[in-house]
Enzyme design. Structure first.
Site, PDB file in Angstrom:
ATOM      1  N   ASP A  77     -42.143  65.325  -4.449  1.00 55.49           N
ATOM      2  CA  ASP A  77     -41.789  64.075  -5.125  1.00 55.49           C
ATOM      3  C   ASP A  77     -40.543  63.438  -4.527  1.00 55.49           C
ATOM      4  O   ASP A  77     -39.854  64.038  -3.702  1.00 55.49           O
ATOM      5  CB  ASP A  77     -41.592  64.323  -6.636  1.00 55.49           C
ATOM      6  CG  ASP A  77     -40.723  65.549  -6.919  1.00 55.49           C
ATOM      7  OD1 ASP A  77     -40.064  66.050  -5.990  1.00 55.49           O
ATOM      8  OD2 ASP A  77     -40.708  65.994  -8.075  1.00 55.49           O
TER       9      ASP A  77
ATOM     10  N   GLU B 216     -44.611  64.575 -15.706  1.00 56.35           N
ATOM     11  CA  GLU B 216     -44.015  64.797 -17.016  1.00 56.35           C
ATOM     12  C   GLU B 216     -45.112  65.059 -18.044  1.00 56.35           C
ATOM     13  O   GLU B 216     -46.290  64.803 -17.789  1.00 56.35           O
ATOM     14  CB  GLU B 216     -43.215  63.542 -17.422  1.00 56.35           C
ATOM     15  CG  GLU B 216     -42.101  63.165 -16.439  1.00 56.35           C
ATOM     16  CD  GLU B 216     -40.866  64.057 -16.538  1.00 56.35           C
ATOM     17  OE1 GLU B 216     -40.996  65.247 -16.911  1.00 56.35           O
ATOM     18  OE2 GLU B 216     -39.771  63.575 -16.229  1.00 56.35           O
TER      19      GLU B 216
ATOM     20  N   ASN C 153     -39.195  70.838 -19.824  1.00 54.30           N
ATOM     21  CA  ASN C 153     -40.321  70.294 -20.587  1.00 54.30           C
ATOM     22  C   ASN C 153     -41.672  70.676 -19.977  1.00 54.30           C
ATOM     23  O   ASN C 153     -42.705  70.134 -20.354  1.00 54.30           O
ATOM     24  CB  ASN C 153     -40.202  68.765 -20.689  1.00 54.30           C
ATOM     25  CG  ASN C 153     -40.206  68.088 -19.321  1.00 54.30           C
ATOM     26  OD1 ASN C 153     -40.431  68.745 -18.299  1.00 54.30           O
ATOM     27  ND2 ASN C 153     -39.979  66.788 -19.284  1.00 54.30           N
TER      28      ASN C 153
ATOM     29  N   HIS D  60     -42.564  70.223 -16.835  1.00 57.02           N
ATOM     30  CA  HIS D  60     -43.062  69.382 -15.734  1.00 57.02           C
ATOM     31  C   HIS D  60     -43.113  70.163 -14.425  1.00 57.02           C
ATOM     32  O   HIS D  60     -42.354  71.103 -14.214  1.00 57.02           O
ATOM     33  CB  HIS D  60     -42.272  68.077 -15.599  1.00 57.02           C
ATOM     34  CG  HIS D  60     -40.915  68.185 -14.978  1.00 57.02           C
ATOM     35  ND1 HIS D  60     -39.942  67.218 -15.134  1.00 57.02           N
ATOM     36  CD2 HIS D  60     -40.337  69.133 -14.192  1.00 57.02           C
ATOM     37  CE1 HIS D  60     -38.862  67.567 -14.468  1.00 57.02           C
ATOM     38  NE2 HIS D  60     -39.069  68.719 -13.895  1.00 57.02           N
TER      39      HIS D  60
HETATM   40  P1  PGA Z   1     -34.312  72.929 -11.305  1.00 59.43           P
HETATM   41  O1  PGA Z   1     -35.435  71.814 -11.467  1.00 59.43           O
HETATM   42  O2  PGA Z   1     -34.797  73.856 -10.240  1.00 59.43           O
HETATM   43  O3  PGA Z   1     -33.087  72.169 -10.867  1.00 59.43           O
HETATM   44  O4  PGA Z   1     -34.167  73.593 -12.639  1.00 59.43           O
HETATM   45  C1  PGA Z   1     -36.770  72.202 -11.550  1.00 59.43           C
HETATM   46  C2  PGA Z   1     -37.642  71.004 -11.864  1.00 59.43           C
HETATM   47  O5  PGA Z   1     -37.206  70.090 -12.571  1.00 59.43           O
HETATM   48  O6  PGA Z   1     -38.791  70.996 -11.404  1.00 59.43           O
END
Ligand code: PGA
EC number: 3.5.99.6
Length: 263
Positions: free
Chosen positions: A67, A143, A136, A138
């Site tokens: 992304d 999302e 959450n 995702h």
């Molecule tokens: P993080 O993010 O590794 O910084 O916890 C993971 C994500 O949001 O996919």
């Protein structure tokens, strides 16, 4: 899903890095799906070290990132293109022309999404996709409520994700609310998926992913449908699972079987 529960984040990174190292040793021209965020940083360090020790080479590797923020150019320090250059690509022998990140500065983002899918297909599909997970649930910027068969497209970020990522932006700095992300269907097409999660703040998301229903409310639960998905998580991220001892027992039986078969 294969569930590997390890003591801490260092063990998670090492285990994850070894999956990628083995992949590159078996197939020098692998197509890797990569992720940003804090979780994969130590794994990337492991890959850089393996590359410096000449255990692996990225010379013939192609990469696709999950992304990118919509509205940020690749030279912006908060863009995911910039992150990947800084954290991995600048330290390995990869040809940057073979590293793809969704174009956050595309004039026509909708066309750019279709173009990204076409590039993945032209490369022969993704051999291993690395994933983090949001609080959450995702994956990528898919999302909650994302279609389980969705493809690369423009997605609006939730308030929770914007808050989680605000730490990377200065107080007066513009923080995008839109992204381009591979879809859940795009991720499920990868031949292998490796999701890393560490820390107690991921425990609810891991519980929903492993033991919850298959639902768009937890995009990572879509991995329940994947033939070859492995979750590499630490004790803290696993702490809400109903029976960690059973998952550990399955994994130790798996290891014994693999050793017997010479893997
Ligand atoms: P993080 O993010 O590794 O910084 O916890 C993971 C994500 O949001 O996919």
């Amino acid at each position: 899903m294969q569930i590997v529960i390890l003591k801490n984040s260092a063990e998670v990174a090492e285990y994850g890095a070894n999956i990628f190292i083995k992949q590159l040793q078996n197939r020098a021209d692998s197509v890797l799906g990569l992720a940003t965020g804090s979780t994969p940083l130590a794994l990337y360090q492991g890959l850089i070290e393996a590359s410096k020790a000449n255990k692996i080479s990225f010379k013939d590797v192609t990469t696709f990132n999950l992304d990118e923020y919509l509205g940020l150019e690749g030279t912006h320090p908060q863009s995911y293109r910039y992150f990947m250059n800084e954290q991995l690509f600048d330290h390995i022998d990869i040809d940057k022309a073979n590293t793809f990140v969704p174009p956050g500065d595309a004039e026509n983002p909708i066309q750019a999404c279709d173009g990204y899918e076409a590039k993945i297909e032209a490369a022969g599909g993704i051999d291993i996709q690395l994933l983090g997970i949001g609080r959450n649930g995702h994956i990528g910027f898919n999302e909650p409520s994302s279609g389980l068969m969705s493809r690369t497209r423009v997605k609006t970020l939730t308030k929770a994700t914007i808050e989680d990522n605000a730490r990377f932006f200065g107080t007066d700095e513009y923080q995008p609310h839109l992204s381009i992300t591979m879809g859940i269907g795009t991720i499920l097409d990868a031949r292998k998926v490796v999701l890393l999660a560490t820390g107690e703040n991921k425990a609810d998301a891991i519980l929903a992913t492993v033991e919850g229903a298959l639902t768009a409310s937890c995009p990572a639960s879509a991995l329940q449908l994947h033939k070859n998905a492995v979750l590499v998580i630490d004790e803290a991220a696993a702490s809400k699972l109903s029976d960690c001892e059973f998952y550990k027992h399955i994994e130790s039986e798996n290891q014994k079987l693999m050793a017997r078969l010479g893997f």
